[in-house]
Design a protein around this motif. Structure first.
Motif, PDB file in Angstrom:
ATOM      1  N   SER A  39       5.443 -36.127 -52.232  1.00  0.00           N
ATOM      2  CA  SER A  39       4.727 -37.396 -52.422  1.00  0.00           C
ATOM      3  C   SER A  39       3.679 -37.308 -53.521  1.00  0.00           C
ATOM      4  O   SER A  39       3.328 -38.317 -54.143  1.00  0.00           O
ATOM      5  CB  SER A  39       4.063 -37.833 -51.108  1.00  0.00           C
ATOM      6  N   GLN A  40       3.185 -36.109 -53.778  1.00  0.00           N
ATOM      7  CA  GLN A  40       2.145 -35.924 -54.794  1.00  0.00           C
ATOM      8  C   GLN A  40       2.698 -35.416 -56.126  1.00  0.00           C
ATOM      9  O   GLN A  40       1.946 -35.175 -57.066  1.00  0.00           O
ATOM     10  CB  GLN A  40       1.072 -34.955 -54.282  1.00  0.00           C
ATOM     11  N   GLY A  41       4.021 -35.228 -56.185  1.00  0.00           N
ATOM     12  CA  GLY A  41       4.617 -34.752 -57.425  1.00  0.00           C
ATOM     13  C   GLY A  41       4.300 -33.309 -57.729  1.00  0.00           C
ATOM     14  O   GLY A  41       4.210 -32.909 -58.904  1.00  0.00           O
ATOM     15  N   LEU A  55      -6.155 -36.285 -52.229  1.00  0.00           N
ATOM     16  CA  LEU A  55      -4.885 -36.995 -52.073  1.00  0.00           C
ATOM     17  C   LEU A  55      -4.893 -38.189 -53.014  1.00  0.00           C
ATOM     18  O   LEU A  55      -5.769 -39.048 -52.930  1.00  0.00           O
ATOM     19  CB  LEU A  55      -4.721 -37.458 -50.621  1.00  0.00           C
ATOM     20  N   THR A  56      -3.920 -38.246 -53.908  1.00  0.00           N
ATOM     21  CA  THR A  56      -3.928 -39.297 -54.933  1.00  0.00           C
ATOM     22  C   THR A  56      -2.863 -40.372 -54.712  1.00  0.00           C
ATOM     23  O   THR A  56      -2.940 -41.436 -55.311  1.00  0.00           O
ATOM     24  CB  THR A  56      -3.718 -38.680 -56.335  1.00  0.00           C
ATOM     25  N   ARG A  57      -1.876 -40.088 -53.893  1.00  0.00           N
ATOM     26  CA  ARG A  57      -0.793 -41.057 -53.675  1.00  0.00           C
ATOM     27  C   ARG A  57      -0.558 -41.240 -52.174  1.00  0.00           C
ATOM     28  O   ARG A  57       0.486 -40.857 -51.642  1.00  0.00           O
ATOM     29  CB  ARG A  57       0.472 -40.608 -54.385  1.00  0.00           C
ATOM     30  N   PRO A  58      -1.532 -41.835 -51.477  1.00  0.00           N
ATOM     31  CA  PRO A  58      -1.398 -41.962 -50.020  1.00  0.00           C
ATOM     32  C   PRO A  58      -0.215 -42.833 -49.614  1.00  0.00           C
ATOM     33  O   PRO A  58       0.412 -42.589 -48.577  1.00  0.00           O
ATOM     34  CB  PRO A  58      -2.725 -42.591 -49.594  1.00  0.00           C
ATOM     35  N   GLU A  59       0.113 -43.857 -50.418  1.00  0.00           N
ATOM     36  CA  GLU A  59       1.233 -44.731 -50.054  1.00  0.00           C
ATOM     37  C   GLU A  59       2.551 -43.965 -50.072  1.00  0.00           C
ATOM     38  O   GLU A  59       3.414 -44.166 -49.206  1.00  0.00           O
ATOM     39  CB  GLU A  59       1.303 -45.922 -51.008  1.00  0.00           C
ATOM     40  N   ALA A  60       2.711 -43.086 -51.061  1.00  0.00           N
ATOM     41  CA  ALA A  60       3.938 -42.299 -51.147  1.00  0.00           C
ATOM     42  C   ALA A  60       4.064 -41.361 -49.957  1.00  0.00           C
ATOM     43  O   ALA A  60       5.154 -41.172 -49.397  1.00  0.00           O
ATOM     44  CB  ALA A  60       3.974 -41.516 -52.455  1.00  0.00           C
ATOM     45  N   GLU A  62       2.718 -41.856 -46.974  1.00  0.00           N
ATOM     46  CA  GLU A  62       2.978 -42.686 -45.800  1.00  0.00           C
ATOM     47  C   GLU A  62       4.457 -43.058 -45.720  1.00  0.00           C
ATOM     48  O   GLU A  62       5.072 -42.992 -44.639  1.00  0.00           O
ATOM     49  CB  GLU A  62       2.128 -43.951 -45.854  1.00  0.00           C
ATOM     50  N   THR A  63       5.059 -43.421 -46.839  1.00  0.00           N
ATOM     51  CA  THR A  63       6.474 -43.779 -46.855  1.00  0.00           C
ATOM     52  C   THR A  63       7.338 -42.598 -46.425  1.00  0.00           C
ATOM     53  O   THR A  63       8.275 -42.745 -45.632  1.00  0.00           O
ATOM     54  CB  THR A  63       6.886 -44.248 -48.256  1.00  0.00           C
TER      55      THR A  63
END
Length: 280
Positions: A39-41, A55-60, A62-63
């Protein structure tokens, strides 16, 4: 917009692990690490170095976690699976390559081959692993699913391993002979399907799991066509369920193949039946 600082990846990992454990996931720590990295690449093997980062991409994340809670396999969520040292593209159209299937690759590589046929190729993991280890060999992968073949062709291109692919119901469109035939066919009996883990039962292609019968239908088809497509001295290797060794060996022997043994996987369960066509 909240002014609160974003949690660190370490904190996100702890929360994700607890969440997956509460959802009944058998390997919550491992899955949480892989999903967080995805999710964070971040490369999974580099995650530990980044745990102090925010954490920079919480939506990713969560998905990804919601998909895993729904028992979607991790390999489908991240889109790939490591098999025999190579990353293979994985979708819901193919069987998820499993570590125990590597036993078939290891057995196949114990003797030379120049032309290999993979029946029910799926992601192409068997065929492409074999050809990757034997660059001078050529190979054909067949599958009844055109969508599965598209995944196999993508893996072939991404890995830079040349192979041919075509739609076929086992041997129906196959011509010529091969000195190696391999297959990981559907071997789960229809009555066993309700007892499968949710990951394969809900998310993997049913036709790759079961023959909708006694679990031996694919082996009957393979046995019936093998002699016509095996070169003299050629080998046939098939993956089996752990209780099917004797039955599959008997089916192959009844068609004139010589049984060379049943190979166990690392857990000690019968996994591969080895047969060949004798030189005569």
């Amino acid at each position: 917009m909240s002014g609160a600082a974003a949690p660190t990846l370490a904190r996100a990992l702890a929360l994700a692990t607890a969440r997956l454990r509460a959802a009944g996931i058998e390997t919550p720590e491992r899955d949480a690490r892989r999903l967080l990295a995805f999710s964070q690449g971040i490369a999974a093997d580099r995650l530990s170095l980044h745990l102090p980062d925010p954490l920079t991409r919480p939506e990713a994340l969560e998905t990804a976690l919601a998909a895993r809670e729904a028992r979607r396999p991790v390999s489908q969520i991240v889109g790939q699976r490591l098999f025999w040292g190579r990353q293979f593209r994985v979708t819901a159209d193919v069987l998820d390559p499993r570590p125990e299937t590597e036993e078939l690759v290891a057995a196949a590589l114990e003797a030379p081959f120049s032309r290999v046929l993979d029946l029910g190729t799926g992601s192409g993991c068997l065929l492409l692993s074999l050809l990757g280890e034997r660059p001078s060999a050529t190979g054909l992968g067949v599958d009844l699913s055109a969508k599965a073949l598209a995944v196999a062709e993508e893996n072939s291109a991404t890995l830079g391993i040349k192979a041919d692919f075509c739609v076929s119901d086992w041997f129906s469109t196959v011509s010529g002979s091969f000195d190696l035939i391999v297959s990981n066919p559907p071997y789960i009996a229809a009555h066993e399907m309700p007892g499968l883990d949710p990951e394969p039962r809900l998310w993997e292609p049913r036709m790759a799991l079961t023959d909708e019968g006694d679990g031996l239908g694919a082996y009957r088809a393979i046995a019936a066509g093998a002699m016509a497509h095996l070169a003299p001295g050629g080998r046939l290797l098939v993956e089996i369920g752990p209780t099917q060794g004797a039955a599959v060996a008997a089916l192959l022997a009844a068609q004139g193949l010589d049984i060379r043994g049943v190979r166990a996987d690392l857990d000690g369960r019968d996994r591969v039946v080895l047969a060949d066509r004798q030189l005569r």
